[in-house]
Design a protein around this motif. Sequence first.
Motif, PDB file in Angstrom:
ATOM      1  N   THR A   2       0.853  -1.183   0.000  1.00 52.26           N
ATOM      2  CA  THR A   2       0.000   0.000   0.000  1.00 52.26           C
ATOM      3  C   THR A   2       0.888   1.232   0.000  1.00 52.26           C
ATOM      4  O   THR A   2       1.898   1.277   0.687  1.00 52.26           O
ATOM      5  CB  THR A   2      -0.921   0.016   1.240  1.00 52.26           C
ATOM      6  N   TRP A  19       0.892   4.201   9.806  1.00 53.92           N
ATOM      7  CA  TRP A  19       1.240   3.517  11.053  1.00 53.92           C
ATOM      8  C   TRP A  19       0.182   2.472  11.406  1.00 53.92           C
ATOM      9  O   TRP A  19       0.490   1.342  11.753  1.00 53.92           O
ATOM     10  CB  TRP A  19       1.411   4.526  12.188  1.00 53.92           C
ATOM     11  N   ARG A  20      -1.085   2.820  11.269  1.00 55.13           N
ATOM     12  CA  ARG A  20      -2.166   1.870  11.562  1.00 55.13           C
ATOM     13  C   ARG A  20      -2.096   0.661  10.623  1.00 55.13           C
ATOM     14  O   ARG A  20      -2.325  -0.470  11.051  1.00 55.13           O
ATOM     15  CB  ARG A  20      -3.524   2.560  11.442  1.00 55.13           C
ATOM     16  N   PHE A  21      -1.768   0.922   9.373  1.00 59.30           N
ATOM     17  CA  PHE A  21      -1.644  -0.173   8.408  1.00 59.30           C
ATOM     18  C   PHE A  21      -0.491  -1.093   8.815  1.00 59.30           C
ATOM     19  O   PHE A  21      -0.628  -2.315   8.815  1.00 59.30           O
ATOM     20  CB  PHE A  21      -1.432   0.392   6.998  1.00 59.30           C
ATOM     21  N   CYS A  23       0.689  -1.563  11.750  1.00 61.63           N
ATOM     22  CA  CYS A  23       0.340  -2.254  12.994  1.00 61.63           C
ATOM     23  C   CYS A  23      -0.404  -3.565  12.736  1.00 61.63           C
ATOM     24  O   CYS A  23      -0.307  -4.501  13.530  1.00 61.63           O
ATOM     25  CB  CYS A  23      -0.491  -1.346  13.892  1.00 61.63           C
ATOM     26  N   GLN A  24      -1.130  -3.644  11.616  1.00 55.86           N
ATOM     27  CA  GLN A  24      -1.825  -4.891  11.287  1.00 55.86           C
ATOM     28  C   GLN A  24      -0.826  -6.049  11.164  1.00 55.86           C
ATOM     29  O   GLN A  24      -1.115  -7.171  11.571  1.00 55.86           O
ATOM     30  CB  GLN A  24      -2.601  -4.746   9.979  1.00 55.86           C
ATOM     31  N   PHE A  25       0.348  -5.790  10.615  1.00 54.37           N
ATOM     32  CA  PHE A  25       1.386  -6.810  10.485  1.00 54.37           C
ATOM     33  C   PHE A  25       2.093  -7.036  11.824  1.00 54.37           C
ATOM     34  O   PHE A  25       2.339  -8.166  12.232  1.00 54.37           O
ATOM     35  CB  PHE A  25       2.416  -6.402   9.417  1.00 54.37           C
ATOM     36  N   GLU A  27       1.064  -6.604  14.863  1.00 52.91           N
ATOM     37  CA  GLU A  27       0.235  -7.304  15.841  1.00 52.91           C
ATOM     38  C   GLU A  27       0.188  -8.805  15.595  1.00 52.91           C
ATOM     39  O   GLU A  27      -0.103  -9.582  16.502  1.00 52.91           O
ATOM     40  CB  GLU A  27      -1.179  -6.710  15.844  1.00 52.91           C
ATOM     41  N   LEU A  28       0.497  -9.226  14.369  1.00 55.14           N
ATOM     42  CA  LEU A  28       0.549 -10.648  14.025  1.00 55.14           C
ATOM     43  C   LEU A  28       1.956 -11.215  14.185  1.00 55.14           C
ATOM     44  O   LEU A  28       2.213 -12.365  13.812  1.00 55.14           O
ATOM     45  CB  LEU A  28       0.070 -10.860  12.580  1.00 55.14           C
ATOM     46  N   GLN A  30       4.555 -10.127  12.601  1.00 54.27           N
ATOM     47  CA  GLN A  30       5.269  -9.996  11.328  1.00 54.27           C
ATOM     48  C   GLN A  30       5.999  -8.659  11.269  1.00 54.27           C
ATOM     49  O   GLN A  30       5.659  -7.725  11.999  1.00 54.27           O
ATOM     50  CB  GLN A  30       4.293 -10.120  10.154  1.00 54.27           C
ATOM     51  N   ALA A  32       7.186  -5.209   9.173  1.00 53.55           N
ATOM     52  CA  ALA A  32       6.658  -4.285   8.172  1.00 53.55           C
ATOM     53  C   ALA A  32       7.816  -3.449   7.655  1.00 53.55           C
ATOM     54  O   ALA A  32       8.728  -3.103   8.403  1.00 53.55           O
ATOM     55  CB  ALA A  32       5.587  -3.384   8.775  1.00 53.55           C
TER      56      ALA A  32
END
Length: 142
Positions: A2, A19-21, A23-25, A27-28, A30, A32
């Motif tokens: 993205t 930053w929010r995008f 964080c999706q990785f 939090e798993l 992974q 970024a």
Amino acid sequence: MTTFVLKPENARDRMTAAWRFACQFLELGQSAKVEITEAKPTRSLEQNSRLWALLTDVSRQVEWPVDGRMQRLTPEDWKDIFTAAHTKGQRVAQGIEGGFVMLGGRTSRMRVGEMCDLQTLIEAFGAEHGVRWSDPTFKAAL
């Protein structure tokens, strides 16, 4: 992947969204990757409009050899010819039903300076072939 384009008026909000995008990785568990590059502007709407006016003038006034005979081409055909000339080459692929397909650059991806160079090329070609431009601000001859 993205892409978040930052402008002076929206940089803080776009960075928050990035930053929010990310964080999706995170939090798993992974990783970024964040890359920062200069966002050079692509062609303007004014340049696009001018390009099609130039191409239309050439298409109405110049015949070009295609399949062994002289004929008038569409503005789209001329765009392919000029784009290939601008990039100083093209790639050729075999067509599915035979023949060949020229693979060229995309004017929609051109930067402002590249679009200026392409339009200068079209104007020079038009001057060599006696094209009368419909817009008086176009160069009559170079």
